[in-house]
Design an enzyme around this catalytic site. Structure first.
Site, PDB file in Angstrom:
ATOM      1  N   LYS A  51      17.439  -8.789  -9.666  1.00  0.00           N
ATOM      2  CA  LYS A  51      18.290  -7.744  -9.089  1.00  0.00           C
ATOM      3  C   LYS A  51      19.550  -8.367  -8.492  1.00  0.00           C
ATOM      4  O   LYS A  51      20.657  -7.866  -8.682  1.00  0.00           O
ATOM      5  CB  LYS A  51      17.512  -6.955  -8.016  1.00  0.00           C
ATOM      6  N   GLN A  95      11.360  -4.648  -1.438  1.00  0.00           N
ATOM      7  CA  GLN A  95      10.534  -4.847  -2.632  1.00  0.00           C
ATOM      8  C   GLN A  95       9.065  -4.555  -2.307  1.00  0.00           C
ATOM      9  O   GLN A  95       8.535  -5.011  -1.301  1.00  0.00           O
ATOM     10  CB  GLN A  95      10.716  -6.298  -3.129  1.00  0.00           C
ATOM     11  N   ASP A 118      16.486   3.103  -3.924  1.00  0.00           N
ATOM     12  CA  ASP A 118      15.221   3.178  -4.668  1.00  0.00           C
ATOM     13  C   ASP A 118      14.773   4.631  -4.859  1.00  0.00           C
ATOM     14  O   ASP A 118      13.924   4.925  -5.705  1.00  0.00           O
ATOM     15  CB  ASP A 118      14.116   2.466  -3.874  1.00  0.00           C
TER      16      ASP A 118
HETATM   17  N1  GUN Z   1       8.012  -2.806  -7.051  1.00  0.00           N
HETATM   18  C1  GUN Z   1       7.831  -2.446  -8.340  1.00  0.00           C
HETATM   19  N2  GUN Z   1       8.812  -1.607  -8.749  1.00  0.00           N
HETATM   20  C2  GUN Z   1       9.634  -1.443  -7.695  1.00  0.00           C
HETATM   21  C3  GUN Z   1      10.823  -0.680  -7.488  1.00  0.00           C
HETATM   22  O1  GUN Z   1      11.338   0.022  -8.373  1.00  0.00           O
HETATM   23  N3  GUN Z   1      11.378  -0.782  -6.244  1.00  0.00           N
HETATM   24  C4  GUN Z   1      10.828  -1.527  -5.259  1.00  0.00           C
HETATM   25  N4  GUN Z   1      11.435  -1.540  -4.075  1.00  0.00           N
HETATM   26  N5  GUN Z   1       9.725  -2.231  -5.405  1.00  0.00           N
HETATM   27  C5  GUN Z   1       9.131  -2.188  -6.617  1.00  0.00           C
END
Ligand code: GUN
Length: 286
Positions: A51, A95, A118
């Site tokens: 990311k 995350q 998100d």
């Molecule tokens: N863990 C797995 N997929 C995601 C996501 O799309 N966002 C976040 N914050 N954590 C994740």
């Protein structure tokens, strides 16, 4: 059979994002995403690094906070609070999964909904369920919708099956499909007869993480298949779908990797740009 090429589409979207970032910078706004990782889960660490890399390549500033596994809930809340009030930060992403001693829902609710790129805050989940576009939509389901749209696949009236009912993918995916006027069934771990649903489906979206769950005898000829699952087996990544066999019956299908995964990151960047644009229009009102 047509391959739904998320990698190619995501590259195109990222080029557009580069231009948007440049344009925002000329107006005094540097788009900025803060990503918080608690602990050292290797998969999460890879996602966070990817990311951050994608942000930098597209001219979005990235702040990465890698916190120790022993970080307390209050320490995490304090960091989020600081970022909520920092006007130079447009997006905040924590995350998941979080360590067990931290209340995930409390953390997700503590992120300002206006910076929740998100789309996990209850306010944004509410907007989605009301069919409103004012909030942020979760990146993976949004990426799937964009991918289908780019191939001119019309959702209206389709019989859709979503396999997996998580808050991150399955539930928001089902809601987006319903908002697009599909008939939607959501299957999950307790579903007694998955075949009953999948055999009739025009569109199947699988997000379980069970490698090769969906076999060719479970789908009809001409089905559209979107595979959100990623399981590491040895050195390779495998989806929820038995691609080799199911692709023989499908009209459209995503590969793993190179399907949904790259779209998720592209949507995160898009949401961050959307938030930065909101910052610009808030400036303009003063
Ligand atoms: N863990 C797995 N997929 C995601 C996501 O799309 N966002 C976040 N914050 N954590 C994740």
């Amino acid at each position: 059979m047509i391959l739904l090429d998320g990698k190619a589409l995501s590259q195109k979207i990222k080029e557009e994002i580069k231009h948007k970032s440049k344009e925002l910078k000329t107006k005094g706004i540097e788009p900025c995403l803060a990503v918080i990782l608690v602990g050292t889960d290797p998969a999460s660490e890879t996602y966070v690094n990817n990311k951050a890399k994608a942000c930098e390549l597209c001219g979005i500033k990235s702040l990465v906070y890698k916190l120790d596994e022993s970080t307390t809930q209050n320490e995490l809340l304090a960091l989020i609070n600081t970022l909520n009030y920092d006007d130079s930060v447009d997006g905040i992403l924590v995350q998941l999964p979080l360590p067990k001693h931290i209340n995930k829902n409390l953390i997700l609710e503590s992120i300002a909904s206006s910076k929740d790129v998100d789309g996990f805050h209850p306010i944004n989940v509410g907007y989605l369920n009301l069919g409103l576009e004012s909030g942020f939509l979760p990146c993976t389901p949004l990426g799937v919708m964009k991918l289908l749209k780019s191939y001119d696949i019309k959702i209206e009236g389709l019989d859709c099956v979503v396999i997996g009912a998580s808050n991150i993918v399955g539930r928001p995916m089902a809601t987006l499909l319903l908002n697009a006027d599909a008939s939607v069934s959501v299957c999950h771990i307790k579903t007694r007869d998955l075949n009953f649903y999948t055999q009739k489906a025009d569109l199947i979206i699988s997000a379980t993480g069970c490698a090769h769950l969906l076999k060719a005898d479970m789908v009809k000829e001409g089905v559209i298949v979107v595979d959100v699952g990623i399981t590491r087996i040895g050195n390779s990544l495998v989806g929820d779908v038995d691609f080799k066999e199911v692709s023989k019956k499908a009209s459209y299908i995503t590969p793993v990797p190179g399907g949904v995964g790259p779209m998720t990151i592209a949507m995160l960047l898009e949401n961050t740009i959307k938030s930065a644009k909101n910052r610009l229009s808030n400036f303009a009102t003063f």
